[in-house]
Design an enzyme around this catalytic site. Structure first.
Site, short mmCIF file in Angstrom:
data_model
loop_
_atom_site.label_atom_id
_atom_site.label_comp_id
_atom_site.label_asym_id
_atom_site.label_seq_id
_atom_site.Cartn_x
_atom_site.Cartn_y
_atom_site.Cartn_z
N GLN A 50 0.81 -1.23 0.00
CA GLN A 50 0.00 0.00 0.00
C GLN A 50 0.84 1.27 0.00
O GLN A 50 0.31 2.36 -0.20
CB GLN A 50 -0.94 0.02 1.22
CG GLN A 50 -2.01 -1.05 1.16
CD GLN A 50 -2.94 -0.91 2.33
OE1 GLN A 50 -2.64 -1.40 3.42
NE2 GLN A 50 -4.05 -0.22 2.15
N LEU A 93 -7.49 1.61 3.26
CA LEU A 93 -6.88 2.91 2.95
C LEU A 93 -6.64 3.07 1.44
O LEU A 93 -6.55 4.19 0.95
CB LEU A 93 -5.57 3.09 3.71
CG LEU A 93 -5.69 3.18 5.24
CD1 LEU A 93 -4.32 3.23 5.88
CD2 LEU A 93 -6.52 4.41 5.65
N HIS A 138 -3.61 -8.59 1.64
CA HIS A 138 -2.88 -7.58 0.85
C HIS A 138 -1.57 -8.14 0.31
O HIS A 138 -1.17 -7.84 -0.81
CB HIS A 138 -2.53 -6.36 1.72
CG HIS A 138 -3.55 -5.26 1.69
ND1 HIS A 138 -3.92 -4.63 0.52
CD2 HIS A 138 -4.27 -4.67 2.66
CE1 HIS A 138 -4.82 -3.69 0.79
NE2 HIS A 138 -5.06 -3.69 2.09
NI NI Z 1 -6.43 -2.54 3.15
#
Ligand code: NI
Length: 169
Positions: A50, A93, A138
């Site tokens: 991320q 996010l 993720h």
């Molecule tokens: Ni996430």
């Protein structure tokens, strides 16, 4: 250092991340930056992809910075057991402003390494189980929208495309 957060649509979010092999000062610095970035973004979890780094590292704090004991670092995590089911609202996010009821195990056990490379296992329930699964996902290139119905997922994808076209993504 606070990193910009990569949004849905970038390949790094949908590509399995690489295992961490070096447990050194650079890893410690990265983990500390990940906490800083996560708190600045008011998240309860953040995975390295991320912030554009394709490594198997994530940080979690389900207390949102209230309880230092809740700070978790998971390096090379694997979910080794899961049981039960919970359906609660979840967000990410990398998909700001999109939240959806998402099914997850009620209880999940993760095996991981800490920042020094020591192996440990941890079992979480409720929000922690959700965060363990979400962040480990993720690192496998999986986003929470993949756990939604195709209808719901397509509706989110359509809205993101529209926002991207309008330069708002
Ligand atoms: Ni996430």
């Amino acid at each position: 250092m606070i990193y910009p957060i990569v949004k849905y649509g970038q390949a790094v979010l949908e590509t399995p991340a690489e295992p961490v092999v070096a447990f050194d000062g650079a890893l410690e610095k990265l983990v500390s930056d990940m906490f800083e970035t996560m708190y600045a973004a008011r998240g309860v979890g953040l995975a390295a992809p991320q912030i554009g780094i394709p490594k198997r590292i994530c940080v979690i704090d389900t207390s949102s910075g209230e309880d230092p004991k809740a700070r978790l670092v998971l390096v090379n995590p694997v979910i080794v057991a899961a049981e039960g089911k919970q359906v609660n609202e979840e967000g990410c996010l990398s998909l700001p402003d999109f939240r959806a009821d998402t099914p997850r195990p009620a209880r999940a056990t993760v095996r991981a390494q800490d920042v020094q490379g020591r192996e440990f296992t941890l079992t979480g329930e409720g929000l922690l189980a959700r965060a363990l699964c979400h962040e480990t996902d993720h690192l496998n290139g999986i986003l929470f929208i993949q756990h939604l119905s195709m209808l719901k997922r397509d509706s989110i994808k359509r809205k993101v495309r529209k926002m991207a076209k309008a330069g708002q993504w």
